[in-house]
Write an enzyme that holds these catalytic residues in place. Structure first.
Site, PDB file in Angstrom:
ATOM      1  N   GLU A  58      34.591  -0.277   8.330  1.00  0.00           N
ATOM      2  CA  GLU A  58      33.852   0.916   8.598  1.00  0.00           C
ATOM      3  C   GLU A  58      34.643   2.066   7.987  1.00  0.00           C
ATOM      4  O   GLU A  58      34.053   3.050   7.305  1.00  0.00           O
ATOM      5  CB  GLU A  58      33.709   0.968  10.219  1.00  0.00           C
ATOM      6  CG  GLU A  58      33.061   2.203  10.807  1.00  0.00           C
ATOM      7  CD  GLU A  58      33.204   2.310  12.399  1.00  0.00           C
ATOM      8  OE1 GLU A  58      33.797   3.321  12.870  1.00  0.00           O
ATOM      9  OE2 GLU A  58      32.914   1.195  12.886  1.00  0.00           O
ATOM     10  N   LYS A  93      36.988  -7.670  15.390  1.00  0.00           N
ATOM     11  CA  LYS A  93      36.545  -6.118  15.704  1.00  0.00           C
ATOM     12  C   LYS A  93      37.384  -4.994  14.898  1.00  0.00           C
ATOM     13  O   LYS A  93      37.099  -4.172  14.315  1.00  0.00           O
ATOM     14  CB  LYS A  93      36.827  -5.876  16.970  1.00  0.00           C
ATOM     15  CG  LYS A  93      36.411  -4.619  17.313  1.00  0.00           C
ATOM     16  CD  LYS A  93      35.049  -4.100  17.051  1.00  0.00           C
ATOM     17  CE  LYS A  93      34.289  -2.926  17.621  1.00  0.00           C
ATOM     18  NZ  LYS A  93      35.287  -1.582  17.686  1.00  0.00           N
TER      19      LYS A  93
END
Length: 492
Positions: free
Chosen positions: A194, A187
């Site tokens: 991102e 993550k």
């Protein structure tokens, strides 16, 4: 099972993400128990959004635990750090061997590893799960990246894969990532990518806005077109929507927003870890630094009045530059993902994790912030070759960069001539050129290090001779004329 044990799983933390994940579970046939430290929020939730659904509440941790089916599954969606530890301290004495605690927050992976080890001593199974997709993803199907104690997976698998988004042939965007902190590590890398994606899009917008003088609506039209092709992704889609959103006076709201970016630290963690691993995750790192530079707003305003640079307008072929921008954004995104998977490869070696790269790419195909059409191609690349060294070595991406690189190079050159910063786009290109270079100037760097610090160097096998033996750490007296060769411990 007593009458009290009714819930398939419980969730603690009734902020929007927590509420939406509970509603997601209820809609998909689960009975869910909810708890919040401020218990009035439990009552408000049950009286409003949760009314009439298979959701029960608890006003204490004891009541919460008593309402869960065994082995219990307790999901925590609270602020990372100390709040997670405090909650675990309260929960652990109430649980039995084989019960499961899942931390669904943005915890740092070393904390997850520590918690796994501590709770395993008590017989409690701990899982750290990345959750991506924002509020909407939590409500209708997020990307879930669980890792930790593998004994927990058979119990939570049907819950997690039902809650998760679906992609491709209805495949759940969730699978077991690995032991210890592997889930939160993946993550973390997701969030780093991102950061990179968002910065690349911002640089592309900036060239169209300042370089080409386009309006927000015109730029939105370009992003809308791109979203039907190879750049089809969630972030391109929302960028189009953001650019079209008008304030009350009819002007684009985005133009009224202070240009000082915030960050919560996960991108920084990725950059720090890359440095610790010695892995060149340069694009993501530049994206983090771009946010840092943006935060120096008042200093930048002063600098804009003192420091000179190009102040020219683009006079070339506008359509060609827009096409080039599409290629530059696409190629740079490929580099960002290539670097992310490179970092996960090194982490797997370092921590002994057996990461399934095809599975990770699949998890990111739906429900999460970086979901994009070419993640399907990354999934297929790793399914074809699970040991693929780099996605850049797969024909799909090799050819993709080959076709895009002429436009990519023109964009970087044009941005420099216009004085528009493109740190992520340009560092992506520099990485590509460095990665494809059989020879780099690190030979001179090694000589410099040996000159001032006696750090030693090694010679090329084809250049070795009696005075410069192969496979030896060599130190030279650089102020003389050769000689004084000695082998010492090599210190990188």
């Amino acid at each position: 099972m007593s009458q009290k044990e009714v819930a398939d799983f419980g969730l603690i933390g009734l902020a929007v993400m927590g509420q939406n994940l509970i509603l997601n579970g209820a809609d998909k046939g689960f009975t869910v128990c909810c708890y919040n430290r401020t218990t009035s929020r439990v009552d408000e939730f049950l009286a409003n959004e949760a009314k009439g659904k298979s959701i029960v509440g608890a006003h204490s941790l004891e009541e919460f635990v008593s309402k869960l089916k065994k082995p219990r599954v307790c999901i925590l969606l609270v602020k990372a750090g100390k709040p997670v530890d405090y909650l675990i301290e309260g929960l652990a004495p109430l649980l039995e061997k084989g019960d499961i605690i899942v931390d669904g927050g943005n915890s740092h992976y070393p904390d997850t590893t520590r918690r796994c080890e501590e709770l395993a001593k008590k017989g409690i199974l701990f899982v750290g799960s990345g959750v991506s997709g924002g509020e909407e993803g939590a409500r209708y199907g997020p990307s879930l990246m669980p890792g930790g104690n593998p004994a927990a997976w058979p119990r939570i698998k049907p819950i997690f894969q039902t809650l998760a988004a679906k992609a491709g042939n209805n495949e759940p965007c969730c699978d077991w990532v690995g032991e210890q902190g592997a889930g939160h590590y993946v993550k973390m890398v997701h969030n780093g990518i991102e950061y990179g994606d968002m910065q690349l899009i911002c640089e592309t917008y900036d060239i169209m806005k300042r370089g080409l003088g386009m309006s927000c609506d015109e730029i939105a039209d370009v992003f809308e077109k791109w979203n039907t092709g190879k750049l089809d992704s969630f972030l391109i889609e929302i960028t189009r929507d953001v650019l079209r959103y008008k304030a009350d006076d009819g002007k684009p709201l985005v133009e009224k927003i202070l240009d000082a970016a915030g960050q919560k630290g996960t991108g920084k963690w990725t950059a720090q870890n890359a440095l610790e691993m010695g892995t060149p995750v340069s694009l993501i790192t530049e994206a983090v630094f771009a946010r840092c530079l943006s935060s120096l707003k008042s200093e930048r305003v002063r600098a804009s009045k003192k420091l000179t640079g190009p102040n020219t307008k683009f006079t070339g072929d506008k359509k060609q530059l827009i096409d080039d921008l599409e290629d530059a954004l696409y190629a740079s995104k490929i580099i960002s993902y290539a670097q992310g998977f490179m970092l996960m490869r090194e982490a797997a070696k370092e921590y002994g994790w057996k990461l399934n790269n095809a599975g990770i790419a699949l998890m990111w195909r739906g429900g999460c912030i970086i979901r994009s059409v070419f993640l399907k191609d990354i999934t297929e690349a790793f399914r074809e070759d699970p040991n693929l060294e780099s996605i850049l070595f797969h024909p799909f991406f090799t050819n993709g960069v080959e076709k895009a690189q002429a436009g990519w190079r023109r964009v970087v050159a044009q941005a420099a001539m216009l004085g528009i910063p493109v740190p992520a786009t340009s560092t992506g290109l520099s990485f590509y050129d460095g990665y494809r270079s059989a020879v780099l100037p690190a030979n001179l760097l090694q000589a410099q290090r040996d000159y001032f610090g006696a750090h030693t160097f090694r010679v090329l096998p084809e250049a070795a001779d009696k005075s410069l033996p192969a496979d030896k750490d060599i130190h030279i007296n650089w102020t003389g004329h050769g000689g004084n060769i000695s082998a010492t411990t090599y210190d990188a």
